[in-house]
Design a protein around this motif. Structure first.
Motif, PDB file in Angstrom:
ATOM      1  N   GLY A 148      -6.878   0.857   6.528  1.00  0.00           N
ATOM      2  CA  GLY A 148      -7.828  -0.221   5.871  1.00  0.00           C
ATOM      3  C   GLY A 148      -7.801  -0.885   4.535  1.00  0.00           C
ATOM      4  O   GLY A 148      -8.265  -1.437   4.043  1.00  0.00           O
ATOM      5  N   SER A 202      -6.229  -4.500   4.189  1.00  0.00           N
ATOM      6  CA  SER A 202      -7.299  -5.395   4.634  1.00  0.00           C
ATOM      7  C   SER A 202      -8.244  -5.351   3.809  1.00  0.00           C
ATOM      8  O   SER A 202      -8.893  -6.735   3.280  1.00  0.00           O
ATOM      9  CB  SER A 202      -7.870  -4.790   6.020  1.00  0.00           C
ATOM     10  OG  SER A 202      -6.936  -4.752   7.019  1.00  0.00           O
ATOM     11  N   LYS A 256     -13.191   0.691   7.895  1.00  0.00           N
ATOM     12  CA  LYS A 256     -12.453   2.108   7.670  1.00  0.00           C
ATOM     13  C   LYS A 256     -12.973   2.715   6.388  1.00  0.00           C
ATOM     14  O   LYS A 256     -13.010   3.937   6.473  1.00  0.00           O
ATOM     15  CB  LYS A 256     -11.029   2.103   8.118  1.00  0.00           C
ATOM     16  CG  LYS A 256     -10.702   1.605   9.569  1.00  0.00           C
ATOM     17  CD  LYS A 256      -9.132   1.570   9.447  1.00  0.00           C
ATOM     18  CE  LYS A 256      -8.617   1.105  10.837  1.00  0.00           C
ATOM     19  NZ  LYS A 256      -7.049   1.052  10.770  1.00  0.00           N
ATOM     20  N   SER A 315       4.697  -5.933   8.953  1.00  0.00           N
ATOM     21  CA  SER A 315       4.206  -6.696   8.051  1.00  0.00           C
ATOM     22  C   SER A 315       3.483  -8.097   8.579  1.00  0.00           C
ATOM     23  O   SER A 315       2.485  -8.545   8.238  1.00  0.00           O
ATOM     24  CB  SER A 315       5.131  -7.289   6.937  1.00  0.00           C
ATOM     25  OG  SER A 315       5.910  -6.324   6.578  1.00  0.00           O
ATOM     26  N   VAL A 361       0.921  -1.246  -0.066  1.00  0.00           N
ATOM     27  CA  VAL A 361       0.004   0.107   0.187  1.00  0.00           C
ATOM     28  C   VAL A 361       0.989   1.301   0.128  1.00  0.00           C
ATOM     29  O   VAL A 361       1.822   1.268   0.872  1.00  0.00           O
ATOM     30  CB  VAL A 361      -0.872  -0.195   1.411  1.00  0.00           C
ATOM     31  CG1 VAL A 361      -1.531   1.107   1.287  1.00  0.00           C
ATOM     32  CG2 VAL A 361      -2.006  -1.140   1.276  1.00  0.00           C
ATOM     33  N   ARG A 384      -0.878   3.892   4.225  1.00  0.00           N
ATOM     34  CA  ARG A 384      -0.711   2.975   5.023  1.00  0.00           C
ATOM     35  C   ARG A 384      -1.613   2.938   6.176  1.00  0.00           C
ATOM     36  O   ARG A 384      -1.982   4.266   6.784  1.00  0.00           O
ATOM     37  CB  ARG A 384       0.673   2.657   5.654  1.00  0.00           C
ATOM     38  CG  ARG A 384       1.300   1.914   4.367  1.00  0.00           C
ATOM     39  CD  ARG A 384       2.738   1.697   4.896  1.00  0.00           C
ATOM     40  NE  ARG A 384       2.905   0.667   5.689  1.00  0.00           N
ATOM     41  CZ  ARG A 384       3.686   0.646   6.687  1.00  0.00           C
ATOM     42  NH1 ARG A 384       4.485   1.743   7.119  1.00  0.00           N
ATOM     43  NH2 ARG A 384       3.537  -0.413   7.749  1.00  0.00           N
TER      44      ARG A 384
HETATM   45  C1  LIG Z   1       1.266  -4.485   5.305  1.00  0.00           C
HETATM   46  C2  LIG Z   1       0.494  -3.529   4.508  1.00  0.00           C
HETATM   47  C3  LIG Z   1      -0.074  -4.101   3.019  1.00  0.00           C
HETATM   48  C4  LIG Z   1      -0.882  -3.507   5.135  1.00  0.00           C
HETATM   49  O1  LIG Z   1      -1.773  -2.464   4.679  1.00  0.00           O
HETATM   50  P1  LIG Z   1      -2.526  -1.293   5.440  1.00  0.00           P
HETATM   51  O2  LIG Z   1      -3.558  -0.563   4.612  1.00  0.00           O
HETATM   52  O3  LIG Z   1      -1.278  -0.391   6.100  1.00  0.00           O
HETATM   53  O4  LIG Z   1      -2.854  -2.011   6.687  1.00  0.00           O
HETATM   54  P2  LIG Z   1      -4.420  -1.915   7.295  1.00  0.00           P
HETATM   55  O5  LIG Z   1      -4.678  -0.519   7.611  1.00  0.00           O
HETATM   56  O6  LIG Z   1      -5.598  -2.623   6.576  1.00  0.00           O
HETATM   57  O7  LIG Z   1      -4.160  -2.727   8.772  1.00  0.00           O
HETATM   58  C5  LIG Z   1      -4.859  -3.902   9.386  1.00  0.00           C
HETATM   59  C6  LIG Z   1      -4.371  -4.241  10.508  1.00  0.00           C
HETATM   60  O8  LIG Z   1      -3.204  -4.825  10.337  1.00  0.00           O
HETATM   61  C7  LIG Z   1      -2.294  -4.468  11.463  1.00  0.00           C
HETATM   62  N1  LIG Z   1      -1.442  -3.314  11.047  1.00  0.00           N
HETATM   63  C8  LIG Z   1      -1.363  -2.536  10.097  1.00  0.00           C
HETATM   64  N2  LIG Z   1      -0.184  -1.808   9.742  1.00  0.00           N
HETATM   65  C9  LIG Z   1       0.364  -2.256  11.141  1.00  0.00           C
HETATM   66  C10 LIG Z   1       1.834  -1.620  11.608  1.00  0.00           C
HETATM   67  N3  LIG Z   1       2.426  -0.806  10.923  1.00  0.00           N
HETATM   68  N4  LIG Z   1       2.007  -2.277  12.728  1.00  0.00           N
HETATM   69  C11 LIG Z   1       1.481  -3.037  13.433  1.00  0.00           C
HETATM   70  N5  LIG Z   1       0.191  -3.706  13.042  1.00  0.00           N
HETATM   71  C12 LIG Z   1      -0.347  -3.275  11.625  1.00  0.00           C
HETATM   72  C13 LIG Z   1      -3.344  -3.550  12.625  1.00  0.00           C
HETATM   73  O9  LIG Z   1      -3.829  -4.532  13.469  1.00  0.00           O
HETATM   74  C14 LIG Z   1      -4.380  -3.106  11.617  1.00  0.00           C
HETATM   75  O10 LIG Z   1      -5.795  -2.976  12.239  1.00  0.00           O
HETATM   76  P3  LIG Z   1      -5.907  -2.073  13.189  1.00  0.00           P
HETATM   77  O11 LIG Z   1      -5.510  -0.635  12.456  1.00  0.00           O
HETATM   78  O12 LIG Z   1      -7.643  -1.926  13.311  1.00  0.00           O
HETATM   79  O13 LIG Z   1      -5.328  -1.982  14.306  1.00  0.00           O
HETATM   80  C15 LIG Z   1       0.955  -2.090   4.113  1.00  0.00           C
HETATM   81  O14 LIG Z   1       1.060  -1.272   5.313  1.00  0.00           O
HETATM   82  C16 LIG Z   1       2.185  -2.180   3.406  1.00  0.00           C
HETATM   83  O15 LIG Z   1       2.351  -1.773   2.138  1.00  0.00           O
HETATM   84  N6  LIG Z   1       3.268  -2.264   4.130  1.00  0.00           N
HETATM   85  C17 LIG Z   1       4.650  -2.222   3.466  1.00  0.00           C
HETATM   86  C18 LIG Z   1       5.049  -3.337   2.616  1.00  0.00           C
HETATM   87  C19 LIG Z   1       4.724  -4.733   3.203  1.00  0.00           C
HETATM   88  O16 LIG Z   1       4.880  -4.826   4.361  1.00  0.00           O
HETATM   89  N7  LIG Z   1       4.145  -5.668   2.510  1.00  0.00           N
HETATM   90  C20 LIG Z   1       4.176  -6.993   2.920  1.00  0.00           C
HETATM   91  C21 LIG Z   1       5.539  -7.724   3.108  1.00  0.00           C
HETATM   92  S1  LIG Z   1       6.464  -7.685   1.860  1.00  0.00           S
END
Ligand SMILES: CC(C)(COP(=O)(O)OP(=O)(O)OC[C@H]1O[C@@H](n2cnc3c(N)ncnc32)[C@H](O)[C@@H]1OP(=O)(O)O)[C@@H](O)C(=O)NCCC(=O)NCCS
Length: 166
Positions: A82, A85, A161, A120, A74, A79
């Motif tokens: 939601g 998710s 969200k 992650s 994302v 980020r």
């Molecule tokens: C991992 C990723 C895809 C998640 O997408 P996102 O839109 O940020 O995540 P969401 O908002 O849907 O989060 C859903 C839940 O995950 C958990 N979560 C998300 N980001 C988090 C963080 N930085 N630290 C801890 N928990 C986290 C939380 O429980 C969250 O729910 P809550 O906000 O109700 O507590 C995104 O943050 C991303 O691109 N990260 C960098 C790349 C990556 O990690 N890719 C996967 C591994 S290669």
């Protein structure tokens, strides 16, 4: 609240742009190029807000019963809202409807200390993935954690969200 739409479409340029906003996860040029190449080959889901792609996910169907989430990312500016998710929910629902039972993902394992990948893993656990096993040197020169998510009939989210549509 903006309307996030999840669509099934390939967009290698968006993959390139989004991965470059996330240098803590995607810093090796060769790896980025490989992901961009696979974005035009793999089953691809995009999260779109007002016509702008802000999230990407690639899926490989290894067997009729099981699939792999080979990439999810994302845009750094979106980020924690939601979007990730919404992508996992849409992919899970689509696979379940097509008879798939398990979705696997691999990421950097917990025995390698790294704050970015710890986030992650927290996301995957929250998205319903269960840790299966850690392996050495299957994806890189360190540990990889394999997680699996049993796919179930999609449920209506009580209080998302973002609104999302598939
Ligand atoms: C991992 C990723 C895809 C998640 O997408 P996102 O839109 O940020 O995540 P969401 O908002 O849907 O989060 C859903 C839940 O995950 C958990 N979560 C998300 N980001 C988090 C963080 N930085 N630290 C801890 N928990 C986290 C939380 O429980 C969250 O729910 P809550 O906000 O109700 O507590 C995104 O943050 C991303 O691109 N990260 C960098 C790349 C990556 O990690 N890719 C996967 C591994 S290669």
């Amino acid at each position: 609240m903006h309307f996030v739409e999840i669509i099934r479409r390939q967009d290698p340029e968006a993959v390139d742009r989004i991965l470059r906003t996330l240098p803590a996860w995607f810093s090796v040029e060769e790896a980025i190029v490989n992901y961009v190449e696979s974005a035009s080959l793999r089953d691809s889901f995009l999260a779109v807000i007002q016509g702008h792609v802000i999230g990407v996910a690639l899926v490989i169907r290894h067997f009729p019963q099981s699939a792999e989430l080979s990439l999810i990312a994302v845009d750094a500016n979106h980020r924690g809202n939601g979007v990730g998710s919404a992508l996992v929910n849409a992919i899970s629902a689509s696979l379940f409807t097509d008879g798939c039972k398990l979705l696997q993902v691999r990421t950097v394992g917990p025995s390698f200390e790294d704050d970015a990948y710890s986030e992650s893993r927290a996301f995957y656990r929250r998205a319903g993935f269960l840790p299966l096993q850690e392996f050495e040197r299957i994806d890189w020169d360190g540990p990889s954690l394999v997680l699996v998510k049993p796919l179930q009939k999609p449920q209506q989210m009580a209080n998302p969200k973002h609104k999302s549509a598939t």
